[in-house]
Design an enzyme around this catalytic site. Structure first.
Site, short mmCIF file in Angstrom:
data_model
loop_
_atom_site.label_atom_id
_atom_site.label_comp_id
_atom_site.label_asym_id
_atom_site.label_seq_id
_atom_site.Cartn_x
_atom_site.Cartn_y
_atom_site.Cartn_z
N ASP A 161 2.68 -16.18 53.29
CA ASP A 161 3.85 -16.53 54.40
C ASP A 161 3.99 -17.99 54.63
O ASP A 161 3.23 -18.73 55.14
CB ASP A 161 2.14 -16.29 55.43
N LYS A 224 6.70 -11.21 59.85
CA LYS A 224 5.23 -11.05 60.80
C LYS A 224 5.77 -11.92 61.99
O LYS A 224 6.32 -12.90 61.58
CB LYS A 224 4.51 -12.06 59.58
N LYS A 260 4.30 -7.16 60.23
CA LYS A 260 2.93 -7.32 60.25
C LYS A 260 3.21 -8.69 61.33
O LYS A 260 3.60 -9.19 61.56
CB LYS A 260 2.40 -8.38 58.82
#
Lengths: 324, 323
Positions: A161, A224, A260
């Protein structure tokens, strides 16, 4: 534009060659050529979808799907190997009293704890996700970010991430953001790359749409919303805009990028609203842990409590669930 | 409450447009004489729930008619659902740490403030229980006085209960052994079906005096005094959520509270005798403290300590003797 219709021509531009040198002007033309977001429309659409009622058997299935989509996260300065191991045990078997509860999708930790998590999760089918690139601010030299990434992958992280450089993005230096994502993508090797846009710092919905397209074009496997360290984090309108971007990209190129939302999703109701949004905006193709994740920590207990409520008929209490 | 006669002197100066052009000698005192205008429309009160310091309607949107002792319609009260009970437990749990964490002296002060607020509404309570129970006005007033006095009685207890039920235990060793009472947590209270005010006060005050928070299911037949009590609670520095009052069918709400895993105690005073055993069985699933109903309960008698000690845990600590 309406929020459901695919955007006109400009929103499905020809994919940029991923390895060619891309000029700032070309990226600017692409991103500023995207249709603007109708702020009132997107908020109304998100609020409208949030009123959908999901009950009984549909709710039971949605809860299990949501559990299997959770990226169980601990990103605190006070994280210890013991805490990470406990979280991993919970990720594999969220409710020790009920083996029918599915495992979560991944455990998300800081890179120095990726090895601990990988050891604890070996053979379980639960992935290790690690934040990297000087999370959460992203303020570090590129060499440090790449070293951070390589180390996490070497230690067993199957998903990385990364955070984008919001300063460069807001200053209009799209090329710098694009190049960094490309470089981190390369450093990831086989690991999946999730690109954190930190929408709470992007100021406008138009910027969220631009950042989504930028990250998708640079090769993100997931986009995300947030680090969870900045409020507001994952709001429904922001998730909706990002879902539109991955939907349009899939329509244009056939590549399915995941989404996400992370941060601020604490209740089962929040999770179900997100699932409704996925189904109605992107489509059922995204209703899968491979393409949609929920970054959360306290959400899992609430999902388990709602699951217990459905199966036993009586209201559960937090005293009967782990503190993590 | 409808008032047959309305005093006339309470309006003129409060309305700026009427006072805009003052007469040389000042406004006339009787500009709106009683009875001069058209007949006044009744302003009826909407009885709602009391949850988390606010007065919400039932999430179900339901209500039920409340009748007086002689069958006349008094009002419509909210018919709470299991989801209202769930929300009330959430509010009570949220309020618990703050309420239990206050000093005992401060809890006593706040409870006394509640009694002060009730004292100012004595006439309203008396009228309500006179209508609900069909009793004479002077009898109703005596019951209200007893209820206020009962509240004052319990307001004295928060900073004294530890001395009475806790203490230094005698031990044969070089250490101290000290026991202190601590609140149980969230208590679900089924208020007595008789004695709509005195009985209600006698079950709520002991529970919150010791630091618990509570979800109260008001008497099904006569819920209006409970809602008027809520109005006194709301203006008396009592933090929102310490007392939550639901009105509706006791038999509908009670099973959900009895089985609720986030409720720590259950006062069955208002449960129907044939349902109490089943409720106690449901409460046993999560090891709740349960106070069983006593059919012959005399609300005017000295309350003793039983209702406070029923929802207290004893914490005992050992400490070496210093030199």
């Amino acid at each position: 534009m309406t929020d459901t219709a695919p955007p006109p021509g400009a929103a499905a531009p020809s994919p940029l060659p991923p390895d060619a040198a891309v000029s700032n002007a070309a990226l600017r033309a692409l991103l500023h050529g995207l249709p603007g977001v109708d702020e009132v429309g997107v908020q109304a659409r998100a609020a409208d979808l949030a009123t959908r009622s999901v009950k009984t058997t549909a709710k039971a299935r949605a809860i299990d799907l949501a559990i299997s989509m959770v990226d169980l996260t601990t990103l605190e300065g006070a994280d210890t190997p013991g805490k990470v191991r406990a979280l991993c045990a919970k990720a594999v078997r969220p409710d020790p009293a009920d083996r029918a509860v599915p495992s979560v999708a991944a455990v998300c930790v800081y890179p120095d704890l990726a090895r601990t998590a990988a050891d604890a999760l070996a053979g379980s089918g639960v992935a290790v996700a690690s934040v990297a690139t000087a999370f959460p601010s992203g303020r570090a030299p590129l060499e440090a970010k790449l070293a951070d990434t390589r180390r996490a992958v070497a230690d067993g992280a199957a998903e990385i991430d990364m955070v984008i450089d919001r300063g460069a993005f807001l200053a209009g230096d799209y090329r710098a953001v694009y190049d960094q994502i490309l470089a981190v993508k390369e450093a990831c090797g086989p690991a999946h790359l999730k690109v954190i846009l930190e929408t709470g710092e992007l100021a406008t919905y138009d910027n969220v749409r631009r950042a989504s397209w930028l990250a998708i074009h640079a090769g993100a496997d997931f986009i995300k919303t947030s680090t969870g360290k900045v409020a507001p984090a994952a709001t429904l309108p922001v998730t909706l805009i990002m879902l539109e971007a991955v939907r349009d990209h899939h329509a244009a190129t056939g590549r399915r990028v995941g989404v996400k939302p992370a941060g601020g999703i604490r209740t089962t109701k929040d999770a179900l609203r997100n699932l409704v949004l996925v189904n109605e905006v992107a489509g059922p193709g995204w209703l899968d842990p491979a393409h949609f994740r929920l970054g959360a920590s306290s959400l899992l207990n609430d999902l388990l409590m709602q699951r217990t409520r459905l199966s036993t008929g009586s209201y559960p209490g937090p005293d009967y669930y782990t503190l993590d | 409450m409808s008032t047959p006669e309305r005093p006339a002197a309470d309006t003129p100066d409060a309305q700026p447009h009427l006072a805009a052009a003052p007469e040389p000698g000042g406004p006339a005192p009787d500009r709106l004489p009683a009875g001069a205008g058209p007949a006044r429309l009744a302003v009826r009160k909407t009885y709602k729930l009391y949850v988390g310091g606010a007065f919400p309607r039932s999430e179900s949107g339901r209500c039920y008619p409340v009748t007086g002792a002689h069958g006349g319609h008094l009002a419509n009260a909210a018919l709470a659902s299991r989801k209202d009970a769930r929300d009330a437990v959430v509010a009570a749990r949220a309020a618990f740490a703050g309420w239990a964490g206050r000093t005992a002296y401060n809890r006593g002060q706040i409870l006394y403030r509640v009694a002060e607020m009730m004292e100012g509404r004595r006439a309203q309570y008396a009228a309500e229980i006179a209508e609900a129970d069909g009793i004479a006005a002077d009898h109703a007033d005596r019951l209200v006085c007893a209820a206020v006095d009962r509240w004052v009685h319990y307001a004295g207890w928060p900073d004294k209960i530890a001395q009475v039920v806790g203490g230094a235990n005698p031990v044969s060793g070089p250490y101290f052994n000290l026991s202190t009472p601590e609140p149980t947590g969230v208590v679900a209270v089924l208020a007595p079906q008789r004695a709509p005010l005195l009985g209600l006060v006698s079950v709520i005050a002991p529970v919150i005096a010791t630091g618990n928070t509570c979800v109260v299911v008001a008497a099904e037949r006569a819920p209006l005094p409970a809602l008027t009590l809520a109005e006194a609670l709301a203006v008396s520095d009592l933090p929102g959520g310490v007392v939550n009052i639901l009105t509706g069918r006791t038999a509908e709400i009670a099973p959900h509270l009895a089985a609720h895993a986030d409720v720590n105690g259950l006062d069955l005073t208002g449960a129907a005798p044939e349902e109490a055993a089943e409720l106690e069985r449901a409460a046993a699933g999560t090891l709740k403290r349960v106070l069983r109903p006593r059919p012959d309960e005399d609300w005017t008698a000295d309350p003793g300590l039983a209702r406070m000690t029923a929802f207290l845990e004893t914490k005992t600590v050992w400490h070496p003797v210093g030199r």
